[in-house]
Design a protein around this motif. Sequence first.
Motif, PDB file in Angstrom:
ATOM      1  N   GLN A   7      14.117  -2.740  -9.863  1.00 49.71           N
ATOM      2  CA  GLN A   7      13.334  -3.093 -11.046  1.00 49.71           C
ATOM      3  C   GLN A   7      12.647  -4.416 -10.763  1.00 49.71           C
ATOM      4  O   GLN A   7      13.289  -5.396 -10.378  1.00 49.71           O
ATOM      5  CB  GLN A   7      14.203  -3.213 -12.288  1.00 49.71           C
ATOM      6  N   TYR A   8      11.327  -4.404 -10.925  1.00 51.27           N
ATOM      7  CA  TYR A   8      10.521  -5.596 -10.694  1.00 51.27           C
ATOM      8  C   TYR A   8      10.087  -6.179 -12.028  1.00 51.27           C
ATOM      9  O   TYR A   8       9.716  -5.438 -12.936  1.00 51.27           O
ATOM     10  CB  TYR A   8       9.258  -5.240  -9.904  1.00 51.27           C
ATOM     11  N   ARG A  25       0.906  -0.902  -2.596  1.00 49.73           N
ATOM     12  CA  ARG A  25       0.808   0.556  -2.696  1.00 49.73           C
ATOM     13  C   ARG A  25       0.715   1.203  -1.320  1.00 49.73           C
ATOM     14  O   ARG A  25       1.246   2.294  -1.099  1.00 49.73           O
ATOM     15  CB  ARG A  25      -0.364   0.946  -3.589  1.00 49.73           C
ATOM     16  N   LEU A  28       4.241   1.276  -0.137  1.00 51.38           N
ATOM     17  CA  LEU A  28       4.953   2.370  -0.799  1.00 51.38           C
ATOM     18  C   LEU A  28       4.576   3.713  -0.179  1.00 51.38           C
ATOM     19  O   LEU A  28       5.430   4.592  -0.009  1.00 51.38           O
ATOM     20  CB  LEU A  28       4.651   2.393  -2.299  1.00 51.38           C
ATOM     21  N   LEU A  37      10.810   7.142  -0.381  1.00 56.92           N
ATOM     22  CA  LEU A  37      10.371   6.881  -1.751  1.00 56.92           C
ATOM     23  C   LEU A  37      10.542   8.133  -2.596  1.00 56.92           C
ATOM     24  O   LEU A  37      10.048   9.204  -2.255  1.00 56.92           O
ATOM     25  CB  LEU A  37       8.907   6.439  -1.767  1.00 56.92           C
ATOM     26  N   SER A  40       7.747   5.729  -8.043  1.00 58.87           N
ATOM     27  CA  SER A  40       7.497   4.329  -8.384  1.00 58.87           C
ATOM     28  C   SER A  40       6.374   4.269  -9.401  1.00 58.87           C
ATOM     29  O   SER A  40       5.554   5.179  -9.491  1.00 58.87           O
ATOM     30  CB  SER A  40       7.116   3.511  -7.150  1.00 58.87           C
ATOM     31  N   ALA A  50       7.836  -3.034 -13.058  1.00 52.71           N
ATOM     32  CA  ALA A  50       7.778  -1.698 -12.478  1.00 52.71           C
ATOM     33  C   ALA A  50       9.172  -1.249 -12.060  1.00 52.71           C
ATOM     34  O   ALA A  50      10.103  -2.053 -11.973  1.00 52.71           O
ATOM     35  CB  ALA A  50       6.860  -1.698 -11.258  1.00 52.71           C
ATOM     36  N   ILE A  52      11.088   1.279  -9.042  1.00 57.00           N
ATOM     37  CA  ILE A  52      10.948   1.981  -7.766  1.00 57.00           C
ATOM     38  C   ILE A  52      12.287   2.625  -7.451  1.00 57.00           C
ATOM     39  O   ILE A  52      13.327   1.961  -7.498  1.00 57.00           O
ATOM     40  CB  ILE A  52      10.548   1.016  -6.628  1.00 57.00           C
ATOM     41  N   MET A  69      13.561  -3.334   0.767  1.00 58.31           N
ATOM     42  CA  MET A  69      12.686  -3.812  -0.303  1.00 58.31           C
ATOM     43  C   MET A  69      12.144  -5.217  -0.025  1.00 58.31           C
ATOM     44  O   MET A  69      11.116  -5.600  -0.574  1.00 58.31           O
ATOM     45  CB  MET A  69      13.406  -3.763  -1.642  1.00 58.31           C
ATOM     46  N   ASP A  72       8.461  -5.378   0.992  1.00 55.88           N
ATOM     47  CA  ASP A  72       7.379  -5.155   0.028  1.00 55.88           C
ATOM     48  C   ASP A  72       6.470  -6.390  -0.005  1.00 55.88           C
ATOM     49  O   ASP A  72       6.957  -7.518  -0.127  1.00 55.88           O
ATOM     50  CB  ASP A  72       7.972  -4.907  -1.362  1.00 55.88           C
ATOM     51  N   ARG A  83      13.629  -9.569  -9.592  1.00 49.35           N
ATOM     52  CA  ARG A  83      13.845  -8.279  -8.954  1.00 49.35           C
ATOM     53  C   ARG A  83      15.330  -7.987  -8.972  1.00 49.35           C
ATOM     54  O   ARG A  83      16.148  -8.864  -8.672  1.00 49.35           O
ATOM     55  CB  ARG A  83      13.352  -8.333  -7.506  1.00 49.35           C
TER      56      ARG A  83
END
Length: 100
Positions: A7-8, A25, A28, A37, A40, A50, A52, A69, A72, A83
Amino acid sequence: MNYFVAQYLYAPDSEQIIEIRPAHRQWLGSLLDEGKLVGSGPFTDGLGGALIIIRLPKSATLTDAEELMDNDPFHKADALAGRSIREWNPVINVFADPEA
């Protein structure tokens, strides 16, 4: 497979997030190509942030998920306000396991 949820937290109008989003993106997309993945996307309540969901081999640990992660672009640029990453057990599992 082991599943993990990230969770962002970020402001919906963050210029840094908007600037980095294409690279995020693309990253991702590489996870999707690797079969890691599950899904997301941003929250739609106007508050930003967001969720994921990733899947890793059964032997994977929370540390493995965190290390993944960490790659990212949002994280690398320190663009997130917060996060959290947690292991998740989808008891009712609608996600296709590519190894099944």
